[in-house]
Design an enzyme around this catalytic site. Structure first.
Site, PDB file in Angstrom:
ATOM      1  N   ASP A 215       4.951   3.053   9.872  1.00  0.00           N
ATOM      2  CA  ASP A 215       3.946   3.302   8.966  1.00  0.00           C
ATOM      3  C   ASP A 215       4.015   5.018   8.819  1.00  0.00           C
ATOM      4  O   ASP A 215       4.059   5.753   9.629  1.00  0.00           O
ATOM      5  CB  ASP A 215       2.434   2.967   9.378  1.00  0.00           C
ATOM      6  N   ASN A 223      -0.640  11.122  -1.490  1.00  0.00           N
ATOM      7  CA  ASN A 223      -0.760  10.860  -2.651  1.00  0.00           C
ATOM      8  C   ASN A 223      -2.036  11.429  -3.263  1.00  0.00           C
ATOM      9  O   ASN A 223      -2.178  11.801  -4.391  1.00  0.00           O
ATOM     10  CB  ASN A 223      -1.334   9.304  -2.503  1.00  0.00           C
ATOM     11  N   ASP A 232       5.821   7.800  -3.847  1.00  0.00           N
ATOM     12  CA  ASP A 232       6.696   7.037  -4.031  1.00  0.00           C
ATOM     13  C   ASP A 232       7.952   7.503  -3.443  1.00  0.00           C
ATOM     14  O   ASP A 232       8.956   7.037  -2.888  1.00  0.00           O
ATOM     15  CB  ASP A 232       6.771   6.654  -5.381  1.00  0.00           C
ATOM     16  N   GLU A 258       2.633   1.199   2.738  1.00  0.00           N
ATOM     17  CA  GLU A 258       3.444   2.335   3.255  1.00  0.00           C
ATOM     18  C   GLU A 258       4.184   1.812   4.522  1.00  0.00           C
ATOM     19  O   GLU A 258       4.689   2.597   5.125  1.00  0.00           O
ATOM     20  CB  GLU A 258       2.909   3.556   3.425  1.00  0.00           C
TER      21      GLU A 258
END
Length: 342
Positions: A215, A223, A232, A258
């Site tokens: 993770d 973000n 991304d 993620e």
């Protein structure tokens, strides 16, 4: 599984009775999906389903709601986009085959007519009234036969090309259906299919099977601070490091959000922890730059949790234990790898 329309009523009734008896013995609720699974098991047309259930029964697995749902989704549920593409391709294939059948039928009719014409030429030769005319007729007929054969060959070559294009379309559709568009890794469906097969193989062979879940640390921060485009970019970087860090026979997949996963058939817990740690180190050593501006964002880190498959446990239980180890890694300060049981 093959169509059930060809089952005789008596046989279907016998299979249903046996399936219900098994469900009663194993304390499985007689819901429509559950009954479908066990009807298919008793019927025996799906070798993979039968083998899976036999192994689970030999390991005294409890067929609870989650396990029955897994069996139904894996072996009996329709596959969505690939099925739709396959249905379209099937229609196109029928059209091609119909055209080929018509061409071959026409060639057979032409062949019969060609034989009749040769017989007539033979009669002309035997009469010997005009040998030149007979030879001309023979030459003309042979030319027509050659032209018909060439035309048929061209049509068959064209049909072969169309079939090749259809095969490529189906392969591409299948690949798209199994691939995560953002990372290029296997998607959740492909991952589940691979892991279930790996679990069956591990139970049959006695070999190890281990999994690690990773993770991205503070992913929401990327973000919120820099936008989803950079998020991304981070995921693609992590995916690339994961893919390059495992063996050819392993699988790297996007588990969700993620979270990415590595599945290592034949690998022990210790070996898998070492692989996960190498991936973590590689990611931590990479610096991320904002592509649009070249701005240096800094270090990306991940936390990883590792677990080894226990014969007979469900897919969900294995992933849950892996997730527990991942949670401990997060609680331990992130940017580290924890194996279940450490």
């Amino acid at each position: 599984m093959q169509s059930l329309d060809d089952l005789e009523p008596d046989h279907a009734a016998s299979v249903s009775k046996h399936a219900l008896q098994l469900m009663t013995e194993l304390e499985i609720p007689a819901t429509p999906p559950n009954f479908t699974v066990w009807f298919a098991y008793v019927l025996g047309r799906s070798a993979a389903l039968r083998k899976t259930i036999d192994i689970l029964r030999s390991n005294d697995r409890k067929f609870d709601k989650a396990l029955n749902r897994e069996l139904y989704d894996t072996f009996l549920k329709s596959t969505g986009s690939v099925g739709e593409v396959a249905q379209t391709i099937s229609g196109e294939l029928d059209a091609i085959l119909s055209s080929v059948r018509n061409d071959v039928a026409g060639a057979i009719a032409d062949g019969a007519a060609h034989s009749e014409e040769l017989i007539e030429v033979g009669r002309t030769l035997r009469a010997a009234n005009d040998p030149q005319l007979a030879l001309k007729r023979l030459a003309d007929e042979l030319t027509r036969a050659t032209e018909r054969a060439s035309a048929l060959e061209a049509k068959l070559v064209e049909a072969s090309g169309e079939l090749g294009d259809l095969r490529k379309s189906l392969e591409q559709a299948e690949l798209r259906s199994r691939t995560d568009a953002l990372t290029g890794l296997a998607n959740r469906g492909a991952m589940e299919s691979f892991l279930r097969t790996a679990q069956i193989n591990a139970m049959e062979s006695g070999d190890s099977l281990s999994v690690f879940l990773i993770d991205v640390d503070h992913f929401k921060k990327f973000n919120d601070t820099y936008g989803h485009q950079l998020g991304d970019q981070v995921l693609r970087l992590v995916a690339k490091c994961l893919q390059e860090g495992i063996r050819d026979g392993d699988l790297a997949a996007r588990y969700g959000g993620e979270e990415l996963i590595g599945i290592l058939p034949g690998a022990s817990l210790t070996m898998t922890q070492e692989v996960a740690e190498r991936v973590r180190t590689r990611i931590a050593s990479a610096n991320v730059k904002k592509r649009a501006t070249g701005e240096l964002i800094g270090q990306v880190t991940i936390s990883a949790g590792v677990a080894q498959f226990k014969p007979g446990e469900s897919f969900e239980t294995l992933i849950e234990r892996c997730d527990q180890a991942l949670y401990r890694a997060k609680q331990s300060g992130r940017n580290c790898t924890i194996a279940q049981g450490d």
